[in-house]
Design a protein around this motif. Sequence first.
Motif, PDB file in Angstrom:
ATOM      1  N   ASP A 307       0.841  -1.192   0.000  1.00 51.63           N
ATOM      2  CA  ASP A 307       0.000   0.000   0.000  1.00 51.63           C
ATOM      3  C   ASP A 307       0.880   1.248   0.000  1.00 51.63           C
ATOM      4  O   ASP A 307       0.580   2.241  -0.670  1.00 51.63           O
ATOM      5  CB  ASP A 307      -0.908  -0.016   1.233  1.00 51.63           C
ATOM      6  CG  ASP A 307      -2.051   0.970   1.114  1.00 51.63           C
ATOM      7  OD1 ASP A 307      -2.845   0.843   0.170  1.00 51.63           O
ATOM      8  OD2 ASP A 307      -2.142   1.862   1.970  1.00 51.63           O
ATOM      9  N   MET A 308       1.982   1.194   0.749  1.00 45.00           N
ATOM     10  CA  MET A 308       2.945   2.289   0.765  1.00 45.00           C
ATOM     11  C   MET A 308       3.512   2.531  -0.629  1.00 45.00           C
ATOM     12  O   MET A 308       3.634   3.673  -1.085  1.00 45.00           O
ATOM     13  CB  MET A 308       4.096   1.960   1.720  1.00 45.00           C
ATOM     14  CG  MET A 308       5.136   3.055   1.841  1.00 45.00           C
ATOM     15  SD  MET A 308       6.716   2.451   2.491  1.00 45.00           S
ATOM     16  CE  MET A 308       6.200   1.640   4.000  1.00 45.00           C
ATOM     17  N   ALA A 309       3.869   1.432  -1.308  1.00 44.37           N
ATOM     18  CA  ALA A 309       4.439   1.555  -2.649  1.00 44.37           C
ATOM     19  C   ALA A 309       3.444   2.211  -3.599  1.00 44.37           C
ATOM     20  O   ALA A 309       3.809   3.064  -4.421  1.00 44.37           O
ATOM     21  CB  ALA A 309       4.857   0.182  -3.163  1.00 44.37           C
ATOM     22  N   ALA A 310       2.174   1.831  -3.490  1.00 44.07           N
ATOM     23  CA  ALA A 310       1.140   2.442  -4.331  1.00 44.07           C
ATOM     24  C   ALA A 310       1.031   3.932  -4.033  1.00 44.07           C
ATOM     25  O   ALA A 310       0.860   4.760  -4.936  1.00 44.07           O
ATOM     26  CB  ALA A 310      -0.193   1.745  -4.098  1.00 44.07           C
ATOM     27  N   TYR A 311       1.145   4.285  -2.773  1.00 44.01           N
ATOM     28  CA  TYR A 311       1.123   5.691  -2.358  1.00 44.01           C
ATOM     29  C   TYR A 311       2.295   6.452  -2.966  1.00 44.01           C
ATOM     30  O   TYR A 311       2.143   7.541  -3.511  1.00 44.01           O
ATOM     31  CB  TYR A 311       1.153   5.760  -0.836  1.00 44.01           C
ATOM     32  CG  TYR A 311       1.679   7.052  -0.267  1.00 44.01           C
ATOM     33  CD1 TYR A 311       0.896   8.201  -0.245  1.00 44.01           C
ATOM     34  CD2 TYR A 311       2.962   7.119   0.273  1.00 44.01           C
ATOM     35  CE1 TYR A 311       1.372   9.378   0.290  1.00 44.01           C
ATOM     36  CE2 TYR A 311       3.452   8.286   0.802  1.00 44.01           C
ATOM     37  CZ  TYR A 311       2.656   9.413   0.810  1.00 44.01           C
ATOM     38  OH  TYR A 311       3.144  10.571   1.349  1.00 44.01           O
ATOM     39  N   GLU A 312       3.499   5.872  -2.864  1.00 50.58           N
ATOM     40  CA  GLU A 312       4.688   6.537  -3.390  1.00 50.58           C
ATOM     41  C   GLU A 312       4.531   6.823  -4.884  1.00 50.58           C
ATOM     42  O   GLU A 312       4.953   7.856  -5.390  1.00 50.58           O
ATOM     43  CB  GLU A 312       5.927   5.668  -3.167  1.00 50.58           C
ATOM     44  CG  GLU A 312       6.326   5.506  -1.707  1.00 50.58           C
ATOM     45  CD  GLU A 312       6.891   6.774  -1.106  1.00 50.58           C
ATOM     46  OE1 GLU A 312       7.201   7.712  -1.867  1.00 50.58           O
ATOM     47  OE2 GLU A 312       7.011   6.846   0.120  1.00 50.58           O
ATOM     48  N   GLN A 313       3.901   5.896  -5.588  1.00 52.54           N
ATOM     49  CA  GLN A 313       3.773   6.031  -7.038  1.00 52.54           C
ATOM     50  C   GLN A 313       2.624   6.959  -7.437  1.00 52.54           C
ATOM     51  O   GLN A 313       2.625   7.524  -8.522  1.00 52.54           O
ATOM     52  CB  GLN A 313       3.570   4.645  -7.664  1.00 52.54           C
ATOM     53  CG  GLN A 313       4.804   3.758  -7.516  1.00 52.54           C
ATOM     54  CD  GLN A 313       4.522   2.294  -7.813  1.00 52.54           C
ATOM     55  OE1 GLN A 313       3.369   1.887  -7.943  1.00 52.54           O
ATOM     56  NE2 GLN A 313       5.565   1.495  -7.903  1.00 52.54           N
ATOM     57  N   SER A 314       1.657   7.141  -6.524  1.00 55.35           N
ATOM     58  CA  SER A 314       0.463   7.916  -6.875  1.00 55.35           C
ATOM     59  C   SER A 314       0.623   9.407  -6.652  1.00 55.35           C
ATOM     60  O   SER A 314      -0.096  10.202  -7.257  1.00 55.35           O
ATOM     61  CB  SER A 314      -0.734   7.421  -6.048  1.00 55.35           C
ATOM     62  OG  SER A 314      -0.586   7.826  -4.696  1.00 55.35           O
TER      63      SER A 314
END
Length: 323
Positions: A307-314
């Motif tokens: 979920d963190m990775a998705a946040y970083e990319q968004s």
Amino acid sequence: MTNYFSRSRPSNASEMAAGNVHAAAVSEERVSEVGKTLMDTELPLASRYRALFLLRNVATDRCVEILASCLNDPSALLKHDIAYCMGQTRNSTAIPHLAQVLKDTKQEAMVRHEAGEALGAIGDEEALQHLEPYLNDPEQVIRETVQLAVQRIKYVNNKASGDAILTTDSPYDSVDPTPISDETDVTKLAQFLVDTDKSMWDRYRAMFALRNINTDESIFALAQGLYCEDSALFRHEIAYVLGQVQNAVSFDALRDRLVKVDENCMVRHECAEALGAIASPECAKLLHEYAKDSEAVVADSCQVALDMAAYEQSGDFQYAGAH
């Protein structure tokens, strides 16, 4: 200690606008609403983490009260991050709650550790009476945590020695357990970092200096600390700071410790969250692989890290506390 969302990166202009939430800007009603999200065990951990870090950023007494009410949550991962956030508020009303967690041997070691470190982060001399009984705790991770916390409190309150007091605030929106080393030579710091004859306090100082230098050379040197077998606490802190800098040169070392099934779970979990902060495709692939790990705290960390990775990319700043 973990490296999640608003903790994991230095602030840029956009993030500062979203993440540096002041108490006056958030109503008590909103705090209570966010608290209900944190306390709802039916919600996904990712949703509860978003609530956690808003409360950490606001840091009022009411926020601390809500955080403390969740210190017996079924999730060891969430509990230990709650303890971390209570320390990062530097709000002294958290002291009795954290002290109770530290003394409760039924709590997981990683949660007790985080409570001890949080008492050190608050920096109030009142906490010494709660920490000192555990200076020689039979559990190594607790013993080492408490020793660092006691030393930090004495350090930040030592106004009479005439020594220059270096800040333990970091450029990564965190309160560090020690100040940075005044050494600037990466080769010397790298040698110091892995020298098990040195004190843990001084090795931590080298660790944070390497982090702050933040070149590929310094971060590669920092990552070698993950292979120091003398202390799980030390390895977990290395993984934490690698997540803060988000440099892909640390991928191999983080992977090696995540996949090592006999590694301490607090180290593996911290490696997972660091990989989530780096947020590369190869990190995501590895996290998906271990999101069903037999160790619950590792599996949960991988899910949260994805979920963190998705946040970083968004580019979504919600996790930093924007509401």
